[in-house]
Enzyme design. Structure first.
Site: not given
Ligand code: G3P
Ligand code: CA
Length: 281
Positions: A37-38, A64, A66, A79, A146, A176
């Site tokens: 995540h990130r 992952e 954003d 993000h 994302e 996503q």
């Molecule tokens: O992968 C799902 C998650 O990243 C969504 O929430 O706020 O961390 O982008 P957020």
């Molecule tokens: Ca995300």
């Protein structure tokens, strides 16, 4: 060339592809995925190259990340829609030029916030563009990208698709979003790239069916807040043949619970912890 030599040639090439498989790391979508995540954002400043490097080193299946867009419309890996939390700057990403974004320090905040993980090398880390991430990792890793706030980031779907195609990452990318509209737009342009519908409060129990049926028309699965699901929900998603990637799972206790329930992906800030859990279980 004789027929025999031709057959020998083909066999030789086939053998070579077996011994030296293509650099692509595409992962079958029926496999339990480790999603950083990130990047490895529990250990390094989120959405920086060093965080993605660490995730790759820790064997994450996917990184992952954003997306936001700069003033001139370049895809920026960040993000928040503003730069305050993760850099030393101020203002909306949309109002800053790429040059201004590149002047920001995206690492020092992490050292202050998480002294136990602070490292000198994080100071002055840059905010990457999506293209820079693709240039750095190419097909050596998979991407879970994302789309954030599509209403603020106009045209993001097309720009993302163009970059995925330029770098030939169609088979290594999951897209996503919390925005159903944005995912449907992307799906219409390119139905082959798999999509995950993010849902922060999924409908549980009998209400899940309708929501999941709707998602199944364009996406391969759901990304859901781990605190708002239960075992029955995971079962329902699995029974439909959809993927389920809960976020954000950082403790081993939560990893155990999610695995017991049968999730098909773990989104975590600590890929090292997930590796350790997998080794012990
Ligand atoms: O992968 C799902 C998650 O990243 C969504 O929430 O706020 O961390 O982008 P957020
Ligand atoms: Ca995300």
């Amino acid at each position: 060339m004789t027929k025999k030599n031709m057959i020998l040639g083909v066999c030789f090439i086939l053998a070579l592809t077996l011994i030296f498989p293509s650099p692509s790391s595409a992962i079958p979508l029926n496999q339990m995925l480790k999603i950083a995540h990130r990047g490895a954002s529990g250990l390094a400043p989120e959405h920086t190259m060093v965080s993605f490097d660490l995730a790759k080193k820790m064997d994450a299946d996917y990184i992952e990340l954003d997306l936001q867009t700069s003033k001139e419309g370049t895809l920026i890996v960040m993000h928040d829609s503003t730069v305050e939390r993760t850099t030393d700057g101020t203002g909306s990403v949309n109002n800053l030029t790429l040059k201004q974004i590149k002047e920001l320090d995206a690492g020092s905040w992490f050292n202050k916030e998480y002294p136990e993980h602070a490292r000198d090398e994080y100071i002055g880390a840059k905010v990457p563009t999506l293209e820079e991430v693709f240039q750095r990792f190419g097909q050596s890793i998979n991407y879970c990208i994302e789309i954030k706030e599509p209403e603020l980031n106009q045209g993001v779907e097309k720009k993302l698709l163009d970059l995925i195609r330029t770098y030939k990452l169609e088979e290594q990318t999951i897209v996503q979003s919390f925005s159903e509209k944005s995912l449907k737009k992307f799906h219409q342009m390119e139905p082959e790239v798999p999509l995950i519908q993010l849902i922060s409060r999924p409908n549980l129990g009998r209400k899940a069916k309708k929501q999941l049926e709707a998602v199944q028309a364009y996406a391969i699965g759901v990304g859901v807040n781990m605190n708002r699901i239960n075992e029955d929900y995971v079962k329902q998603v699995n029974e439909r043949g959809l993927r389920i990637h809960p976020y954000t799972i950082n403790s081993k206790e939560d990893m155990s619970r999610m695995m017991d329930w049968g999730v098909t992906g773990i989104i975590t800030n600590f890929p090292d912890r997930l590796n350790s859990w997998l080794k012990d279980n």
